[in-house]
Design a protein around this motif. Structure first.
Motif, mmCIF file in Angstrom:
data_model
loop_
_atom_site.group_PDB
_atom_site.id
_atom_site.type_symbol
_atom_site.label_atom_id
_atom_site.label_comp_id
_atom_site.label_asym_id
_atom_site.label_seq_id
_atom_site.Cartn_x
_atom_site.Cartn_y
_atom_site.Cartn_z
ATOM 1 N N ILE A 17 0.847 -1.192 0.000
ATOM 2 C CA ILE A 17 0.000 0.000 0.000
ATOM 3 C C ILE A 17 0.883 1.243 0.000
ATOM 4 C CG2 ILE A 17 -1.648 1.369 1.331
ATOM 5 C CD1 ILE A 17 -2.859 -1.160 2.358
ATOM 6 N N CYS A 34 -8.447 3.278 3.754
ATOM 7 C CA CYS A 34 -9.212 2.191 4.357
ATOM 8 C C CYS A 34 -10.704 2.533 4.390
ATOM 9 C CB CYS A 34 -8.686 1.924 5.770
ATOM 10 S SG CYS A 34 -9.212 0.361 6.470
ATOM 11 N N CYS A 37 -12.345 1.693 1.173
ATOM 12 C CA CYS A 37 -11.965 0.380 0.644
ATOM 13 C C CYS A 37 -13.165 -0.384 0.070
ATOM 14 C CB CYS A 37 -11.312 -0.447 1.752
ATOM 15 S SG CYS A 37 -10.812 -2.105 1.219
ATOM 16 N N ASN A 38 -12.923 -1.064 -1.052
ATOM 17 C CA ASN A 38 -13.897 -1.986 -1.630
ATOM 18 C C ASN A 38 -13.206 -3.267 -2.114
ATOM 19 O OD1 ASN A 38 -12.541 -0.996 -3.841
ATOM 20 N ND2 ASN A 38 -14.355 -0.203 -4.906
ATOM 21 N N ARG A 39 -12.199 -3.687 -1.351
ATOM 22 C CA ARG A 39 -11.412 -4.859 -1.735
ATOM 23 C C ARG A 39 -12.195 -6.166 -1.643
ATOM 24 N NH1 ARG A 39 -5.483 -4.859 -1.109
ATOM 25 N NH2 ARG A 39 -4.736 -2.715 -1.262
ATOM 26 N N CYS A 43 -17.638 -4.531 2.242
ATOM 27 C CA CYS A 43 -17.872 -3.086 2.160
ATOM 28 C C CYS A 43 -19.332 -2.768 1.859
ATOM 29 C CB CYS A 43 -16.964 -2.464 1.099
ATOM 30 S SG CYS A 43 -17.362 -2.949 -0.609
ATOM 31 N N CYS A 124 -7.932 -7.704 3.573
ATOM 32 C CA CYS A 124 -7.734 -6.658 4.580
ATOM 33 C C CYS A 124 -6.317 -6.667 5.165
ATOM 34 C CB CYS A 124 -8.753 -6.854 5.700
ATOM 35 S SG CYS A 124 -9.460 -5.325 6.332
ATOM 36 N N TYR A 127 -3.764 -3.599 5.125
ATOM 37 C CA TYR A 127 -4.000 -2.478 6.033
ATOM 38 C C TYR A 127 -3.401 -2.764 7.417
ATOM 39 C CZ TYR A 127 -7.384 -0.989 2.519
ATOM 40 O OH TYR A 127 -7.983 -0.600 1.345
#
Length: 210
Positions: A17, A34, A37-39, A43, A124, A127
């Motif tokens: 990141i 974060c 985020c839409n990983r 979300c 996640c 992060y």
């Protein structure tokens, strides 16, 4: 005291990141990224991203599983009944707020508080890895099986890991029960209290050696 030498931690190394311009990221930039985020699909159902709380240069990093309903509503980790129990334990064991930072493996609440899927944890992890690199803790405490299996040993059971010190890349890792488990089984309370006292004693030992 025996300290096991574990394989490299998933928290070590490059998080992957960076800020859009390529420079080193700040805490605020990480939080902003974060929050957007839409990983993974978690979300879609969140109210708030639950980033973390505490001293951002703490000697101890506590890592739980993921947000519950109250955490999702407030955007703060460990504010529900389990979090209140954790705070009570920390105070009774002599911890000060500046001693620790608290985060989770995942930062969005899973539906119905189910256990997060592996792909959600993987999405996640960058992060949490970046948070770890900012904090540079002496000790990482895994609260529960999800944190322990993601950060210490994959597929390991908390009953097999709890109470052991494991060194990974110069950082000490320790696993104990998630405070939510104590709400279901009060017999675990004294064990977790003993574990947290053991961690506090180790922290004091490390500080005195500096």
């Amino acid at each position: 005291m025996t300290i096991d030498k574990g394989c490299p931690s998933r928290l070590s190394g490059d998080s992957g990141i960076t800020e859009k311009g390529g420079k080193n990221m700040t805490w605020q930039e990480l939080k902003d990224m974060c929050n957007g985020c839409n990983r993974c699909r978690l979300c879609e159902g969140r109210t708030n991203v639950v980033f973390g709380r505490g001293n951002e240069t703490a000697d101890i990093l506590f890592v739980g599983e993921g947000p519950g309903r109250q955490e999702d509503e407030q955007g703060i980790p460990f504010v529900g009944q389990a979090g209140q129990l954790l705070e009570l334990a920390l105070v009774s064991c002599g911890y000060k707020p500046e001693d620790y930072y608290i985060a989770n493996v995942i930062k969005c609440r899973p539906p119905e508080n189910r256990t997060p899927f592996e792909e959600e944890c993987n999405a996640c992890m960058p992060y949490l890895r970046k948070q770890f690199s900012f904090i540079k803790p002496k000790i990482v405490v895994c609260l529960g099986g999800v944190a322990a299996s993601n950060l210490i040993e994959k597929n390991a059971r908390i009953t097999g890991l709890r109470g052991r010190w494991i060194e990974k890349g110069g950082t000490l890792f320790f696993a104990t029960y998630h405070p939510a488990a104590l709400l279901r089984d009060e017999s675990k309370k004294i064990v977790m209290w003993q574990d947290l006292k053991k961690v506090k004693d180790k922290l004091d030992e490390l500080r005195s050696a500096e």
